[in-house]
Design an enzyme around this catalytic site. Structure first.
Site, mmCIF file in Angstrom:
data_model
loop_
_atom_site.group_PDB
_atom_site.id
_atom_site.type_symbol
_atom_site.label_atom_id
_atom_site.label_comp_id
_atom_site.label_asym_id
_atom_site.label_seq_id
_atom_site.Cartn_x
_atom_site.Cartn_y
_atom_site.Cartn_z
ATOM 1 N N SER A 127 0.835 -1.199 0.000
ATOM 2 C CA SER A 127 0.000 0.000 0.000
ATOM 3 C C SER A 127 0.865 1.242 0.000
ATOM 4 C CB SER A 127 -0.872 -0.008 1.271
ATOM 5 O OG SER A 127 -1.501 1.240 1.460
ATOM 6 N N TYR A 152 -1.732 -1.079 11.024
ATOM 7 C CA TYR A 152 -1.992 -1.653 9.694
ATOM 8 C C TYR A 152 -0.852 -1.286 8.747
ATOM 9 C CZ TYR A 152 -3.484 -1.965 4.898
ATOM 10 O OH TYR A 152 -3.490 -2.230 3.554
ATOM 11 N N LYS A 156 2.285 -3.679 6.732
ATOM 12 C CA LYS A 156 2.680 -3.680 5.315
ATOM 13 C C LYS A 156 4.186 -3.448 5.182
ATOM 14 C CE LYS A 156 -1.262 -4.577 3.472
ATOM 15 N NZ LYS A 156 -1.516 -5.904 2.879
#
Ligand code: NAD
Ligand code: WQD
Length: 344
Positions: A127, A152, A156
């Site tokens: 992302s 989150y 990643k």
């Protein structure tokens, strides 16, 4: 002989659209999904579009033994696209340990199982979140990864490091990391699309539900940013354009189109669009008004980010084709289909 691909999280939003494009490209697909954020009706939608119902296994990718058995029961898998993850930024702040477990252990299991299963490549869903607020825009792949603004986003970043270290340690497979910007829209058939659980956190599903009358009005989180109209800027990319890039990436690894063991690509349009511009584009494309009000900023939001997609354009030969306006029409058509089905 068709090549077989394992798609984790394949009944999810981006996964389902990618399964369709893989099938269109002649791949056989095996989906593994624990249905924590999707349902099996998506398989019906995929079959309606492609005419092929993918093999589906309801399984949690945290279950390494279960994954091993799945790979043994489906011999000949040559590649993996790993979508399965928890992805709600706000939720990750509240339940970080569940995010670290779900988003990291699943990847570890797959990487550990790949060599014995003879799997040659893995595409990983990353992302633009890893960039935080870039110092230079548009952002390129060599921009510094910044301190994550959420658990989150940190998962990643950690996942990317795990892949990099594994490849550099001599793993017998390749990996391509795809950093998505803001995927939006739905398949033009309106047979599959984004199905957020509960109140949507993302702009476009909240917008289409507001336009449908499900929500009274859209809150625009701030118009006092350092942008032309004061609202935040993002790079909104059509989900089918995004899906097609995954097929190209898989082809690249399985057909030995690269000597590189690890490659990273930004998947964006290269165009920044503000929240207010997006609302205008939706209203122009659909002729449907969206009631909205300006409210305070949302904590954790970055001001502006959009991709420099030249690396993907040149090396993958991939370019995002669909306009934001046309993509928003597909999102609206999907919302209309959901109403038709009495889902939302
Ligand atoms: P999604 O929630 O629609 O799809 C994820 C799928 O994975 C769901 O079907 C869910 O049931 C499944 N899943 C979750 N944990 C699992 C587990 N442990 N085992 C098996 N299945 C599991 O999300 P999405 O928007 O399609 O995102 C797919 C991937 O792309 C995610 O990794 C996400 O972090 C990444 N991503 C998404 C966006 C976005 O804006 N949607 C942007 C950048 C990156
Ligand atoms: C877009 C813009 C909001 C809702 C998130 C994750 C990112 C990735 C994509 C997983 C922002 C504004 C939103 C609303 C609004 N997901 N907005 N009113 O925050 O760019 O990215 O989803 O990888 O990691 O961070 O997407 O759609 O939530 O917001 O004004 O009701 O719309 O402030 O500027 P975001 P978003």
């Amino acid at each position: 002989m068709k090549k077989k691909i394992l798609v984790t999280g394949g009944t999810g939003y981006i996964g389902s659209h990618t399964v369709v494009e893989l099938q269109n490209a002649g791949y056989d697909v095996v989906i593994v999904d624990n249905l924590s954020n999707s349902n099996t009706e998506v398989l019906d939608g995929i079959e309606k579009i492609s005419g092929i119902r993918p093999v589906f296994a309801e399984l949690d990718c945290n279950d390494k033994t279960g994954l091993k058995k799945l790979l043994e029961a489906n011999p000949g898998i040559k590649g993996i696209i790993h979508f399965a993850a928890s992805k709600a930024v706000g939720e990750s702040v509240k339940i970080p340990l569940q995010y670290y477990r779900n988003n990291i252990v699943t990847l570890l299991n797959l990487l550990e199982l790949m060599p014995e299963a003879g799997i040659e490549g893995i595409v990983f869903s990353s992302s633009c979140t890893v960039y935080g607020q870039p110092d230079i825009l548009p952002v390129t792949e060599d921009a510094p990864v910044k301190l994550a603004l959420s658990p989150y986003g940190n998962t990643k970043q950690i996942n990317e490091e795990i892949i990099r270290d594994t490849i550099y340690a001599g793993a017998p497979f390749k990996s391509i990391i795809l950093r998505y910007f803001n995927p939006i829209g739905a398949h033009p058939s309106a047979e599959i699309g984004e199905l957020p659980n509960g109140v949507p956190q993302n702009l476009v599903p909240f917008l289409t539900q507001t336009a449908m009358g499900i929500r009274p009005e859209l809150s625009v989180f701030g118009d006092d940013y350092d942008t032309p109209d004061g609202s935040c800027i993002r790079d909104y990319i059509n989900v089918v354009d995004l899906a097609k890039a995954h097929v190209i990436a898989m082809d690249r690894m399985l057909n030995n189109q690269t000597e590189e063991k690890l490659e990273i690509f930004n998947l964006g349009t290269g165009r920044g669009v503000s929240v207010l511009e997006l609302i205008g584009a939706f209203e122009k494309g659909t002729r449907v008004k969206v009631p909205y009000k300006i409210v305070g900023r949302r904590e954790g939001d970055i001001e502006k980010v959009w991709a420099n997609p030249e690396h993907a354009n040149k090396v993958l030969g991939w370019t995002a084709k669909e306009s934001v306006e046309d993509t928003l029409v597909t999102a609206w058509n999907w919302q209309l289909k959901l109403r038709e089905r009495g889902i939302q």
